[in-house]
Design a protein around this motif. Structure first.
Motif, PDB file in Angstrom:
ATOM      1  N   GLY A 124       0.812  -1.205   0.000  1.00 36.35           N
ATOM      2  CA  GLY A 124       0.000   0.000   0.000  1.00 36.35           C
ATOM      3  C   GLY A 124       0.849   1.260   0.000  1.00 36.35           C
ATOM      4  O   GLY A 124       2.020   1.254   0.385  1.00 36.35           O
ATOM      5  N   THR A 196      -8.783  -2.409  -0.796  1.00 40.55           N
ATOM      6  CA  THR A 196      -8.452  -1.034  -1.178  1.00 40.55           C
ATOM      7  C   THR A 196      -9.102  -0.626  -2.493  1.00 40.55           C
ATOM      8  O   THR A 196      -8.880   0.488  -2.973  1.00 40.55           O
ATOM      9  N   ALA A 198      -8.377  -1.626  -5.517  1.00 37.12           N
ATOM     10  CA  ALA A 198      -7.265  -1.295  -6.409  1.00 37.12           C
ATOM     11  C   ALA A 198      -7.747  -1.167  -7.850  1.00 37.12           C
ATOM     12  O   ALA A 198      -8.640  -1.890  -8.296  1.00 37.12           O
ATOM     13  N   ASP A 394      -2.276  10.226  -5.051  1.00 35.70           N
ATOM     14  CA  ASP A 394      -3.072   9.446  -5.995  1.00 35.70           C
ATOM     15  C   ASP A 394      -4.443  10.098  -6.089  1.00 35.70           C
ATOM     16  O   ASP A 394      -5.257   9.969  -5.178  1.00 35.70           O
ATOM     17  N   HIS A 434      -0.886   9.987 -10.760  1.00 33.73           N
ATOM     18  CA  HIS A 434      -0.008   9.796  -9.611  1.00 33.73           C
ATOM     19  C   HIS A 434       0.969  10.973  -9.614  1.00 33.73           C
ATOM     20  O   HIS A 434       1.831  11.072 -10.486  1.00 33.73           O
ATOM     21  N   SER A 466      -8.502  10.471  -3.550  1.00 38.26           N
ATOM     22  CA  SER A 466      -7.957   9.121  -3.625  1.00 38.26           C
ATOM     23  C   SER A 466      -8.613   8.385  -4.785  1.00 38.26           C
ATOM     24  O   SER A 466      -9.805   8.088  -4.742  1.00 38.26           O
ATOM     25  N   HIS A 469      -5.632   4.196  -4.378  1.00 38.18           N
ATOM     26  CA  HIS A 469      -4.769   3.716  -3.294  1.00 38.18           C
ATOM     27  C   HIS A 469      -5.470   3.670  -1.947  1.00 38.18           C
ATOM     28  O   HIS A 469      -4.958   3.086  -1.008  1.00 38.18           O
TER      29      HIS A 469
END
Length: 512
Positions: A124, A196, A198, A394, A434, A466, A469
């Protein structure tokens, strides 16, 4: 002047190193430069949780048949996140193998008010997978059973500790693939990916995990096992409780099993690597790619020049062509008919060259070549850590504003001598950039220049603080920039309902 786009099948003939080995080498390097404790770096107070004693440890040893780590030196790697941002000081790492063991651990911890930090592959980037203080670490690395791969329905059922790359390899034998692809695939666990939510490199084509995950099994803080492990594509019976666990980062319960819909493995894969003069040209190429490639467009990534130098200078990776350009794009196609896909790509590439949108480019079809080009993108986080310290963000922004934050922050941080680079890269196709600031070492002065400005800027553009992440430890106090007060209240109510004593991943996700 526009250079001719080259077709390559032999470039990068050297064999690609497996992702697992690359990440192992990288993590070993991380441990050679240990960050200060989280409690010393950031203003946070320890909650009212029990201090672990010998009786607690003995219970865990008896339950797990000594699958427990208590030596402080051995616990060190489990206490540090892989970008050296945060560090806890837990002296107890538990490694269950079954859901039942997880249930007994949590029931005991809940009864004794022992805080627990769930942990998968510990890849993470927001401090969510390591302790803040001395929380017991519940690591899922021994929960690696694949129960079933259905080649007809494409449904995979497995334990939460299965490594993403291992699952992809197992699915390949059935003509399938995982719907997500991450740079950390050699270490990250599917349970952590789901916890999370992802995103990764393939989201543009295959969507996010809220769509791919058919069901989960999870354990609440009191040890109750919640069976939501449906393997059906359509199940419209009441509330879809599985979605509460997808993206909840372990604060509502610990995911122990996952059922996930896996698409067929593409028979034809092509990758275009392009050099471009400006972000304005990047947007035009993206628009053209969506129009010309349509259903075969799988990934569209952007890397700016400063970021690319992280790969070429820090990691000593080689560009497909010797020249440097302000921006680079990686555009990958997935399809089932080589002739059909190549015709589409030819039209696309001819169009962007005719309109002088690119300065150089290469089209790769050989799997080995494609892997080597993707290394330039996938190993960036590893490369940034070699700068010294990296402030990494992120965020999601409207596509037209995707890169706008970078020049704004370059100007804002221009007077700070310890800043090495301010740069951006990411998933252009879905608006997820990012953004990072590299410096020689952690600096409160630089941090205060970045935060909360980066989140205020994002909020003004109606972006998300976010994108993929999660919130973890680093962002709870900034959640209000993306969530309404009413939403935050409901999130806190859910936390109280699922975990009234607050033992699961404390100090994470929710504002204090």
């Amino acid at each position: 002047m526009i250079r001719c786009l080259r077709i390559s099948t032999t470039m990068f003939a050297k064999k690609s190193i497996p992702g697992t080995i690359l990440f192992k080498r990288y993590f070993d390097r991380c441990l050679s430069n240990i960050p200060e404790l989280t409690k010393n770096r950031y203003p946070v107070n320890r909650g009212d949780y029990a201090i672990l004693n010998d009786n607690h440890v003995q219970f865990f040893k008896n339950l797990l048949d000594n699958r427990i780590i208590t030596d402080p030196d051995e616990c060190e790697s489990y206490n540090i996140d892989w970008i050296k941002n945060v560090r806890g000081y837990s002296t107890c790492v538990l490694k269950p193998k079954t859901t039942e063991e997880v249930s007994k651990i949590l029931a005991f911890c809940n009864e004794n008010r022992i805080a627990v930090c769930p942990q998968g592959g510990n890849t993470g980037l927001v401090g969510g997978s390591v302790p803040v203080f001395d929380e017991v670490i519940l690591n899922t690395s021994l929960m690696r059973t694949i129960y079933n791969i259905n080649g007809t329905s494409g449904v995979l059922i497995c334990q939460a500790g299965c490594v993403l790359e291992d699952l992809d390899n197992a699915l390949a034998e059935h003509g399938l693939m995982m719907p997500l692809d991450l740079g950390a695939k050699g270490l990250c666990h599917i349970g952590g990916n789901v916890a999370t939510n992802a995103g990764g490199l393939r989201l543009l084509r295959y969507g996010n995990l809220h769509g791919s995950v058919l069901g989960v099994e999870a354990v609440k803080a009191d040890g109750q096992i919640i069976d939501l492990l449906s393997a059906l594509k359509k199940d419209n019976t009441g509330f879809h409780l599985k979605h509460l666990f997808i993206g909840s980062e372990g604060v509502l319960g610990i995911i122990t099993k996952v059922a996930i819909q896996c698409p067929p493995k593409p028979l034809a894969i092509n990758l275009a690597f392009l050099g471009l003069p400006s972000f304005k040209h990047v947007l035009k190429v993206l628009k053209q790619a969506k129009r010309d490639l349509g259903e075969i467009l799988a990934s569209c990534e952007l890397i700016d020049q400063s970021t690319m130098r992280v790969s070429t200078e820090n990691l000593k990776l080689r560009l497909p062509f010797p020249e440097e350009y302000p921006f680079y794009m990686l555009i990958e196609s997935h399809g089932s008919n080589t002739v059909h896909d190549e015709e589409k790509l030819t039209v696309f590439l001819e169009e962007i060259m005719k309109n002088e949108l690119i300065l150089n480019g290469i089209l790769a079809k050989a799997p080995s070549t494609i892997r080597k080009i993707w290394e330039l993108r996938e190993r960036l986080t590893e490369g940034f850590v070699l700068d010294g310290y990296v402030f990494k963000y992120d965020i999601s922004l409207p596509i037209e504003n995707f890169y706008s934050l970078v020049p704004v922050m370059q100007e804002r941080l221009s007077g700070l001598k310890d800043v090495i680079r301010v740069s951006g890269y990411g998933h252009l196709g879905d608006g997820n950039i990012h953004f990072q600031v590299s410096c020689r070492e952690f600096s409160q002065e630089i941090l205060q220049k970045i935060e909360p400005f980066v989140y205020e800027y994002t909020s003004k553009l109606r972006g998300s603080i976010s994108a993929e992440h999660g919130i973890g430890f680093r962002k709870p106090k900034y959640v209000h920039y993306s969530k309404s007060p009413e939403s935050i209240v409901i999130m806190k109510q859910l936390k109280t309902l699922f975990d009234p004593k607050g033992i699961l991943n404390p100090y994470k996700v929710l504002p204090p």
